[in-house]
Design a protein around this motif. Structure first.
Motif, PDB file in Angstrom:
ATOM      1  N   LYS A  41       7.557   3.097   3.214  1.00 51.90           N
ATOM      2  CA  LYS A  41       7.907   2.638   1.981  1.00 51.90           C
ATOM      3  C   LYS A  41       8.002   3.692   1.103  1.00 51.90           C
ATOM      4  O   LYS A  41       8.558   3.555  -0.237  1.00 51.90           O
ATOM      5  N   ILE A  42       7.749   5.079   1.690  1.00 52.82           N
ATOM      6  CA  ILE A  42       8.285   6.149   0.541  1.00 52.82           C
ATOM      7  C   ILE A  42       9.945   5.989   0.217  1.00 52.82           C
ATOM      8  O   ILE A  42      10.233   6.889  -0.678  1.00 52.82           O
ATOM      9  N   LEU A  43      10.538   5.119   1.207  1.00 51.83           N
ATOM     10  CA  LEU A  43      12.119   5.298   0.916  1.00 51.83           C
ATOM     11  C   LEU A  43      12.506   4.162  -0.003  1.00 51.83           C
ATOM     12  O   LEU A  43      13.545   3.886  -0.057  1.00 51.83           O
ATOM     13  N   MET A  44      11.467   3.439  -0.368  1.00 60.82           N
ATOM     14  CA  MET A  44      11.863   1.943  -1.014  1.00 60.82           C
ATOM     15  C   MET A  44      11.404   1.858  -2.500  1.00 60.82           C
ATOM     16  O   MET A  44      10.408   2.770  -2.989  1.00 60.82           O
ATOM     17  N   PRO A  45      12.053   1.259  -3.372  1.00 57.32           N
ATOM     18  CA  PRO A  45      11.582   0.636  -4.837  1.00 57.32           C
ATOM     19  C   PRO A  45      10.356   0.252  -4.870  1.00 57.32           C
ATOM     20  O   PRO A  45       9.948  -0.258  -3.582  1.00 57.32           O
ATOM     21  N   GLU A  46       9.512   0.181  -5.890  1.00 53.77           N
ATOM     22  CA  GLU A  46       8.221  -0.323  -5.690  1.00 53.77           C
ATOM     23  C   GLU A  46       8.303  -1.694  -5.318  1.00 53.77           C
ATOM     24  O   GLU A  46       7.270  -2.304  -4.486  1.00 53.77           O
ATOM     25  N   ASP A  47       9.177  -2.482  -5.815  1.00 54.44           N
ATOM     26  CA  ASP A  47       9.117  -4.004  -5.663  1.00 54.44           C
ATOM     27  C   ASP A  47       9.548  -4.448  -3.984  1.00 54.44           C
ATOM     28  O   ASP A  47       8.636  -5.163  -3.529  1.00 54.44           O
ATOM     29  N   PHE A  48      10.360  -3.530  -3.410  1.00 55.41           N
ATOM     30  CA  PHE A  48      10.431  -3.701  -1.927  1.00 55.41           C
ATOM     31  C   PHE A  48       9.002  -3.430  -1.165  1.00 55.41           C
ATOM     32  O   PHE A  48       8.769  -3.935  -0.039  1.00 55.41           O
ATOM     33  N   ALA A  49       8.640  -2.111  -1.669  1.00 50.07           N
ATOM     34  CA  ALA A  49       7.485  -1.625  -0.818  1.00 50.07           C
ATOM     35  C   ALA A  49       6.345  -2.531  -0.782  1.00 50.07           C
ATOM     36  O   ALA A  49       5.640  -2.657   0.155  1.00 50.07           O
ATOM     37  N   LEU A  50       5.909  -3.244  -1.972  1.00 49.62           N
ATOM     38  CA  LEU A  50       5.054  -4.177  -2.032  1.00 49.62           C
ATOM     39  C   LEU A  50       5.228  -5.331  -1.073  1.00 49.62           C
ATOM     40  O   LEU A  50       3.903  -5.918  -0.676  1.00 49.62           O
ATOM     41  N   ALA A  51       6.255  -5.666  -0.610  1.00 52.14           N
ATOM     42  CA  ALA A  51       6.512  -6.745   0.246  1.00 52.14           C
ATOM     43  C   ALA A  51       6.598  -6.267   1.584  1.00 52.14           C
ATOM     44  O   ALA A  51       6.527  -7.154   2.582  1.00 52.14           O
TER      45      ALA A  51
END
Length: 396
Positions: A64-74
């Motif tokens: 998730k460190i490589l993802m924007p927050e909205d992608f990381a949450l899902a």
């Protein structure tokens, strides 16, 4: 490294391991390997360039460190759902997602995910490609297509405008003739009604005014070859103001016009110069629409052998970062329009031997567009002759 089965110590990596290391190191696309808990196990060189992290920094971290927050949450929900149900929503299917650089910048990537069953457990392989350049090209292409459609509509409107102007001119001429006949009838004989004559006079004047406006609009939109001739500046500017304010919401806008009637003539195509001035005045009106103090001013004066026409406003001004590209095609910052007006305006000015520039309007805020056009040949020659005579007299 593998242990030597004979007890002779460590041996070099196998050929397959060397090949794998070479592939990962030279791959153009980013490759990341994760375990079933989405922890990063492998992070190749392309990934380091793509995201700004080193492999050592992200190894063991959640992907998730490589993802924007909205992608990381899902993301965790997707992984858990797959491990529980076996339903594939991402695995084996390429899709566009957004990545997040170490500096917080987001960018589009094309992601494909595969799965591998290993002695250490289930692992996932993600292959990523930065598609920022492709998306930028697609966006420019979409803008160009939209601009082409808009320009086609504008071309059609030009032709319709000329046709409408022609059609309206005929009934207006008939109205003027009827009013003039009514005036003659009302003023004839001993029982002439002075009030009726006055009213009919006003009707004739308004019809004449409407006819002149339509003629100006028709000249403005019709297609024709450029022509250069000596043009009086003051009436040209006033005509432009009439065209701009016609039908526009100018309530609350204070116009300041500083244009003397006896200004020297310029050498120009009047319709092309009108196009420039109309565009500048309309931009000024747009700039003051959202401010409390609505002021637009137009001034004209002679500087050496040029006529300087200045259109300024009390709006928010032009941001410094926009100035370098302000006169380039398709670079306008307005939500409506093609971004062509200022580019075409400067081109017209330069084709006339002049120029168009922007500067801050001064302490009152806003912006000022300065149009420079050469004086007519006769005026310039006369000034040069006067200067020569003065030098001759001083030398004697």
């Amino acid at each position: 490294m593998d242990e030597d089965q004979s007890g002779g110590g460590p041996v070099t990596p196998s050929v397959s391991e060397a090949r794998l290391s070479s592939v990962l190191g030279t791959a153009v696309d980013g490759i990341v390997v994760m375990d079933h808990q989405a922890r990063i196990l492998l992070f190749n060189t392309a990934c380091e360039k793509l995201f700004g992290y080193t492999a050592d920094e992200v190894r063991g971290q959640n992907v998730k460190i490589l993802m924007p927050e909205d992608f990381a949450l899902a993301h965790d929900r997707f992984v858990s759902n797959y491990l529980t149900t076996g339903e594939k929503r991402i695995i084996g299917i390429g899709r566009e997602v957004r990545g997040k650089h170490r500096d917080g910048r987001e960018f589009p990537i094309e992601l494909s995910v595969g799965e591998a069953v290993t002695p250490e457990g289930r692992q996932f392989i993600g292959i990523m490609r930065d598609i920022s350049a492709r998306k930028a090209v697609e966006q420019r292409l979409a803008q160009a297509q939209a601009q082409l459609v808009s320009m086609t509509r504008i071309s059609a409107l030009d032709e319709m405008g000329a046709a409408i102007a022609h059609e309206l001119n005929q009934p207006l001429t008939a109205i003027m003739l009827y009013l003039q006949a009514a005036k003659r009838q009302a003023s004839s004989g001993s029982g002439a009604d002075s009030k009726l004559v006055e009213i009919v006079d006003k009707g004739v004047n308004e019809a004449e005014r409407a006819s002149k406006i339509i003629q100006r609009m028709r000249r403005f939109v019709e297609k024709r070859e450029p022509e250069r001739r000596a043009v009086a500046v003051a009436p040209l500017i006033r005509e432009c103001l009439e065209l701009v304010t016609l039908g526009n919401a100018c309530d609350g806008v204070a116009f300041a016009i500083d244009v003397e009637d006896d200004l020297p003539q310029i050498s120009a195509d009047p319709v092309q110069v009108q196009q420039v001035l109309v565009n500048l005045i309309r931009n000024a009106l747009e700039a003051v629409r959202a401010v409390e103090d609505k002021r637009v001013s137009v001034s004209a004066g002679v500087r050496e052998r040029d006529m300087i026409i200045r259109v300024s406003d009390s709006g928010g001004g032009v941001p410094a970062e926009l100035v370098p590209n302000l006169f380039k095609a398709f670079s306008g910052s307005k939500k409506k329009g093609l971004g062509l007006g200022l580019a075409i305006s400067r081109s017209i000015a330069q084709n006339h031997g002049g120029d168009l520039a922007v500067e801050q309007a001064g302490s009152g805020g806003g912006a000022a567009f300065v149009l420079r056009l050469p004086l007519s040949v006769g005026r310039a020659s006369a000034e040069a002759q006067d200067a020569g005579e003065g030098m001759k007299g001083s030398s004697e």
